[in-house]
Design a protein around this motif. Structure first.
Motif, PDB file in Angstrom:
ATOM      1  N   GLU A  59      -4.702  -2.518  -3.030  1.00  0.00           N
ATOM      2  CA  GLU A  59      -4.835  -3.876  -2.491  1.00  0.00           C
ATOM      3  C   GLU A  59      -3.824  -4.060  -1.372  1.00  0.00           C
ATOM      4  O   GLU A  59      -2.706  -4.511  -1.589  1.00  0.00           O
ATOM      5  N   PHE A  60      -4.212  -3.671  -0.204  1.00  0.00           N
ATOM      6  CA  PHE A  60      -3.314  -3.894   0.918  1.00  0.00           C
ATOM      7  C   PHE A  60      -4.130  -4.004   2.195  1.00  0.00           C
ATOM      8  O   PHE A  60      -5.070  -3.256   2.419  1.00  0.00           O
ATOM      9  N   ASP A  61      -3.760  -4.960   3.022  1.00  0.00           N
ATOM     10  CA  ASP A  61      -4.524  -5.235   4.231  1.00  0.00           C
ATOM     11  C   ASP A  61      -3.844  -4.574   5.433  1.00  0.00           C
ATOM     12  O   ASP A  61      -2.820  -5.052   5.920  1.00  0.00           O
TER      13      ASP A  61
ATOM     14  N   ALA B 171      -3.300  -9.516  -1.323  1.00  0.00           N
ATOM     15  CA  ALA B 171      -3.376  -8.775  -0.054  1.00  0.00           C
ATOM     16  C   ALA B 171      -2.760  -9.570   1.092  1.00  0.00           C
ATOM     17  O   ALA B 171      -2.276  -9.001   2.060  1.00  0.00           O
ATOM     18  N   LYS B 172      -2.785 -10.897   0.987  1.00  0.00           N
ATOM     19  CA  LYS B 172      -2.176 -11.735   2.031  1.00  0.00           C
ATOM     20  C   LYS B 172      -0.668 -11.874   1.839  1.00  0.00           C
ATOM     21  O   LYS B 172       0.090 -11.916   2.800  1.00  0.00           O
TER      22      LYS B 172
END
Ligand SMILES: Cc1ncc(COP(=O)(O)O)c(C=O)c1O
Length: 495
Positions: free
Chosen positions: A269-271, A413-414
């Motif tokens: 989970e990483f943007d 993620a944000k």
């Protein structure tokens, strides 16, 4: 297994047996020779980037000029090479102006930005008769008029406006909206134009300027800034009774910081979006120059001020692993480079991709927590603040009606702006050299000596394959300034 099958690397980075090479030079051997941490630049890449951006600008608009934003890297060897490639230069202080002149830039090749110019800085700029001072406020314009009058000169100035465009990958590098500290809004512009008219003997408003941010990912933001410039240039020209001679569209062109092979980070989970350019900077700038030719016509010169896109991917930082620790299920690896060398890693939580330069032939199949050598927990290559906040939010939101796992994942993620771990070969450990890629922009001049750490050495692999020292590693005595040295220092080496 080749380096390129493991990582999405540019052609200049290759595997030489187990080790990583830049332009054919073994990087691990370079740290043995020059010490660690070590910045290594590629002159081939630097000149190649300069030519690509210059040609793209000229291809789009015959009167386009590139002013390299020297805040991104004002090392004299670097800016001299860029001058040889036909680039002009943007400076942001009297210090950078002095460096630009020292590197041989002609005054007509220099524009001067900045939000807090002092009287001596304005005197320096006017004394040399530079291309233009980019004016940040109505107050500053009055100050310039006063200084110019005192010197018996007419200052050539460019008005920096707020376009109201939120370009820039993260909040800290967005500079085009009313929320940022830069430029003049419409009311202030009115005031500035009145000042310009009242002081016409000492002020020549030659252009307008905007800069919407750094690592601007979306072409439409740039195109919107061209549209805004066309509208404003017409209005300002009408008000002053003469057309503007140049229109400065700023910098902000992005590079790709992410070098995973597709799917390598599946499920995490990483943007990575802010760090991922989908188009080359040169292609983007060419399109903007073409749009400028259509919207602004052929008469006025068009200025661009790229910084990051010229130098970021020209360099990497080599850092040795000095320590290892197991915490829970994960190993933590301690580099000899922290935010003392890469301030943006902590200040704006910037992502720098890591590869193990000592084991480039091994699969990056294991997750590690990566940290630096400094004495606080913020000195890490993950988002310590974001993870902390996320733990709090998760505790508060879990179980609340309507908050689904999907909402939680999107929120995480944000909030968490860097990956929690980095993928490296399982055997990675003390003595290995980690390469942090794309570290040529906003690094050399932002190093500092916190925790008594010497600023790093930087070298450049020349186009003739000779190694040029861009700057030396600080000596221990460089940790002291002249006032500290005077009379109170025991000569440690002599004892
Ligand atoms: C006025 C101005 N021009 C150009 C730049 C360079 O931006 P970039 O390095 O993103 O191209 C900056 C960066 O802060 C800037 O403030």
């Amino acid at each position: 297994m080749s380096a390129h099958s493991q990582h999405n690397l540019p052609p200049s980075l290759t595997g030489k047996g187990a080790t990583l090479a830049l332009d054919g030079h073994d990087l691990v051997r370079m740290t043995e020779e020059h010490g660690s941490p070590l910045f290594v630049f590629s002159e081939r890449r630097l000149r190649g980037n300069a030519r690509a951006l210059r040609d793209a600008a000229k291809g789009g608009h015959a009167r386009a000029r590139i002013f390299f934003a020297s805040k991104a890297c004002s090392n004299l060897h670097v800016i001299k090479a860029l001058r040889e490639e036909g680039l002009n230069i943007e400076v942001n202080s009297g210090g950078e102006l002095w460096k630009a002149l020292s590197a041989g830039f002609a005054p007509g090749e220099i524009v001067f930005n900045g939000v807090a110019k002092s009287v001596p800085e304005i005197e320096l700029a006017l004394g040399h008769g530079i291309q233009s001072i980019n004016v940040d406020s109505a107050f500053e314009l009055s100050r310039i008029a006063q200084v110019a009058a005192g010197m018996g000169k007419r200052a050539r100035v460019t008005l920096r406006l707020v376009p109201g465009i939120g370009g820039g990958a993260t909040a800290g590098i967005q500079t085009g909206s009313e929320k940022s500290k830069f430029g003049m809004g419409q009311a202030e512009l009115k005031e500035a134009l009145a000042t310009a008219k009242a002081n016409a003997a000492h002020l020549d408003v030659a252009g307008m300027h905007l800069h919407i941010g750094s690592q601007v990912l979306d072409l439409p933001d740039f195109l919107e800034s061209v549209r805004f410039t066309a509208e404003q240039a017409k209005a300002i020209g009408g008000e002053l009774g003469k057309p503007l001679q140049h229109l400065n569209l700023g910098g902000g062109y992005p590079i790709n910081y992410v070098h995973h092979n597709p799917g390598a980070n599946a499920g995490r989970e990483f943007d990575y979006t802010p760090y991922t350019a989908t188009q080359s900077a040169a292609a983007m700038l060419g399109e903007v120059a073409g749009a400028a030719a259509k919207a602004l016509g052929p008469d006025a010169e068009i200025f661009f001020e790229p910084g990051r896109a010229v130098v970021a991917d020209c360099a990497l930082l080599l850092s040795r692993i000095e320590n290892v620790k197991r915490r829970g299920a994960l190993q933590w690896l301690f580099l000899d480079a922290g935010y003392n060398l890469l301030i943006d890693a902590a200040a704006v939580r910037w992502y720098y991709h890591m590869v193990n330069a000592s084991r480039i032939d091994a699969a990056p199949d294991t997750e590690f927590r990566m940290v630096g050598p400094l004495c606080d927990s913020a000195d890490c290559y993950f988002d310590v603040e974001g993870e902390y906040l996320w733990a709090d939010l998760q505790a508060t939101l879990t179980g609340v009606a309507g908050v689904t796992p999907e909402i939680l994942a999107a929120l995480k993620a944000k909030v968490v702006r860097l990956p929690e771990t980095r993928s490296l070969p399982a055997a990675t450990g003390p003595g290995d050299t980690i390469a942090l890629l794309d570290t040529g922009a906003y690094t050399l001049e932002e190093m500092f000596q916190y925790c008594g750490r010497q600023r790093a050495k930087a070298v450049m692999i020349g186009t003739d394959d000779r190694i040029v020292t861009l700057r030396d590693r600080d000596r221990p005595e460089d940790l002291l300034d002249a006032a500290e040295r005077q009379g109170i220092v025991r000569t440690v080496a002599a004892e």
